[in-house]
Design an enzyme around this catalytic site. Structure first.
Site, PDB file in Angstrom:
ATOM      1  N   ASP A 189     -54.328  56.440  -2.961  1.00 17.25           N
ATOM      2  CA  ASP A 189     -55.382  56.187  -3.931  1.00 17.25           C
ATOM      3  C   ASP A 189     -55.785  57.513  -4.586  1.00 17.25           C
ATOM      4  O   ASP A 189     -55.876  58.537  -3.928  1.00 17.25           O
ATOM      5  CB  ASP A 189     -56.589  55.553  -3.228  1.00 17.25           C
ATOM      6  CG  ASP A 189     -57.572  54.934  -4.211  1.00 17.25           C
ATOM      7  OD1 ASP A 189     -57.722  53.696  -4.180  1.00 17.25           O
ATOM      8  OD2 ASP A 189     -58.187  55.676  -5.001  1.00 17.25           O
ATOM      9  N   ASN A 228     -60.148  43.601  -2.554  1.00 20.89           N
ATOM     10  CA  ASN A 228     -61.276  43.123  -3.353  1.00 20.89           C
ATOM     11  C   ASN A 228     -60.786  42.046  -4.320  1.00 20.89           C
ATOM     12  O   ASN A 228     -59.728  42.204  -4.932  1.00 20.89           O
ATOM     13  CB  ASN A 228     -61.914  44.281  -4.127  1.00 20.89           C
ATOM     14  CG  ASN A 228     -62.492  45.336  -3.218  1.00 20.89           C
ATOM     15  OD1 ASN A 228     -63.060  45.012  -2.175  1.00 20.89           O
ATOM     16  ND2 ASN A 228     -62.341  46.598  -3.581  1.00 20.89           N
ATOM     17  N   GLN A 241     -63.680  44.080  -7.721  1.00 19.27           N
ATOM     18  CA  GLN A 241     -62.305  44.479  -8.008  1.00 19.27           C
ATOM     19  C   GLN A 241     -62.271  45.238  -9.325  1.00 19.27           C
ATOM     20  O   GLN A 241     -62.838  44.790 -10.324  1.00 19.27           O
ATOM     21  CB  GLN A 241     -61.405  43.229  -8.093  1.00 19.27           C
ATOM     22  CG  GLN A 241     -59.941  43.560  -8.308  1.00 19.27           C
ATOM     23  CD  GLN A 241     -59.047  42.318  -8.334  1.00 19.27           C
ATOM     24  OE1 GLN A 241     -59.539  41.191  -8.248  1.00 19.27           O
ATOM     25  NE2 GLN A 241     -57.755  42.534  -8.439  1.00 19.27           N
ATOM     26  N   HIS A 262     -53.844  44.377  -4.577  1.00 22.23           N
ATOM     27  CA  HIS A 262     -53.541  45.553  -3.758  1.00 22.23           C
ATOM     28  C   HIS A 262     -54.373  45.495  -2.491  1.00 22.23           C
ATOM     29  O   HIS A 262     -55.485  44.972  -2.484  1.00 22.23           O
ATOM     30  CB  HIS A 262     -53.819  46.846  -4.530  1.00 22.23           C
ATOM     31  CG  HIS A 262     -55.193  46.931  -5.122  1.00 22.23           C
ATOM     32  ND1 HIS A 262     -55.526  46.298  -6.301  1.00 22.23           N
ATOM     33  CD2 HIS A 262     -56.314  47.545  -4.690  1.00 22.23           C
ATOM     34  CE1 HIS A 262     -56.803  46.544  -6.583  1.00 22.23           C
ATOM     35  NE2 HIS A 262     -57.312  47.293  -5.611  1.00 22.23           N
ATOM     36  N   HIS A 276     -56.030  47.982   0.257  1.00 19.63           N
ATOM     37  CA  HIS A 276     -56.401  49.346   0.636  1.00 19.63           C
ATOM     38  C   HIS A 276     -56.111  49.517   2.120  1.00 19.63           C
ATOM     39  O   HIS A 276     -56.459  48.647   2.929  1.00 19.63           O
ATOM     40  CB  HIS A 276     -57.899  49.579   0.431  1.00 19.63           C
ATOM     41  CG  HIS A 276     -58.378  49.460  -0.980  1.00 19.63           C
ATOM     42  ND1 HIS A 276     -58.691  50.561  -1.753  1.00 19.63           N
ATOM     43  CD2 HIS A 276     -58.623  48.375  -1.755  1.00 19.63           C
ATOM     44  CE1 HIS A 276     -59.119  50.148  -2.940  1.00 19.63           C
ATOM     45  NE2 HIS A 276     -59.082  48.828  -2.970  1.00 19.63           N
TER      46      HIS A 276
HETATM   47  P1  AMP Z   1     -60.365  47.929  -6.463  1.00 18.52           P
HETATM   48  O1  AMP Z   1     -59.708  47.242  -7.616  1.00 18.52           O
HETATM   49  O2  AMP Z   1     -61.859  47.897  -6.539  1.00 18.52           O
HETATM   50  O3  AMP Z   1     -59.878  47.422  -5.130  1.00 18.52           O
HETATM   51  O4  AMP Z   1     -60.002  49.474  -6.508  1.00 18.52           O
HETATM   52  C1  AMP Z   1     -58.941  49.993  -7.256  1.00 18.52           C
HETATM   53  C2  AMP Z   1     -58.528  51.305  -6.624  1.00 18.52           C
HETATM   54  O5  AMP Z   1     -57.427  51.805  -7.377  1.00 18.52           O
HETATM   55  C3  AMP Z   1     -59.614  52.388  -6.639  1.00 18.52           C
HETATM   56  O6  AMP Z   1     -59.802  52.852  -5.295  1.00 18.52           O
HETATM   57  C4  AMP Z   1     -59.028  53.480  -7.543  1.00 18.52           C
HETATM   58  O7  AMP Z   1     -59.364  54.776  -7.107  1.00 18.52           O
HETATM   59  C5  AMP Z   1     -57.534  53.207  -7.444  1.00 18.52           C
HETATM   60  N1  AMP Z   1     -56.741  53.625  -8.582  1.00 18.52           N
HETATM   61  C6  AMP Z   1     -56.924  53.290  -9.882  1.00 18.52           C
HETATM   62  N2  AMP Z   1     -55.981  53.830 -10.664  1.00 18.52           N
HETATM   63  C7  AMP Z   1     -55.149  54.522  -9.841  1.00 18.52           C
HETATM   64  C8  AMP Z   1     -53.973  55.305 -10.026  1.00 18.52           C
HETATM   65  N3  AMP Z   1     -53.453  55.505 -11.242  1.00 18.52           N
HETATM   66  N4  AMP Z   1     -53.386  55.875  -8.948  1.00 18.52           N
HETATM   67  C9  AMP Z   1     -53.909  55.691  -7.715  1.00 18.52           C
HETATM   68  N5  AMP Z   1     -55.015  54.966  -7.468  1.00 18.52           N
HETATM   69  C10 AMP Z   1     -55.633  54.384  -8.514  1.00 18.52           C
END
Ligand code: AMP
Length: 111
Positions: A30, A86, A93, A99, A101
């Site tokens: 991340d 999420n 989300q 995805h 985590h």
């Molecule tokens: P969520 O959709 O709330 O589960 O979180 C999306 C996650 O993707 C967050 O923790 C961001 O920091 C991560 N994220 C978004 N864009 C990128 C990227 N280009 N490379 C790595 N992580 C990413």
């Protein structure tokens, strides 16, 4: 999907710190880690979230779930880890490509 950052990472069109990849999934760090080790495990196929899963995705999701422990161990998480996904606005989300985590590397707060 056009414009989806995780699709672009899966196609190696966008840079990520990839720790594991096979024909169906990819795992990378991340970019804004919330723990010493914070990975995202992503199906290469564009699926928005858990609410978007179809019965035909069963094999893909089983493969992803069965890969989580192996990926966590590859990243040094030998003592366990936390997995979060999420779903939708209610789950806050941010990226609408399914995805999981993987968080670990320190004693995590209890939920
Ligand atoms: P969520 O959709 O709330 O589960 O979180 C999306 C996650 O993707 C967050 O923790 C961001 O920091 C991560 N994220 C978004 N864009 C990128 C990227 N280009 N490379 C790595 N992580 C990413």
């Amino acid at each position: 999907m056009q414009g989806c950052i995780f699709c672009r990472i899966a196609r190696h069109e966008a840079v990520a710190r990839v720790v594991y990849e096979d024909d169906r999934i990819i795992a990378f760090h991340d970019r804004a880690p919330k723990a010493p080790t914070h990975l995202l495990v992503v199906p290469k196929q564009h699926i928005c979230n858990l609410a978007d899963l179809k019965s035909e995705d069963e094999g893909l999701i089983a493969h992803l779930m069965l890969s989580l422990d192996k990926i966590a161990r590859m990243a040094g998480l030998d003592n366990g880890f936390r997995t979060i996904t999420n779903t939708g606005p209610g789950g806050r989300q941010e990226v609408y490509h399914l995805h999981f985590h993987i968080l670990g590397g320190r004693r995590l707060p209890a939920l």
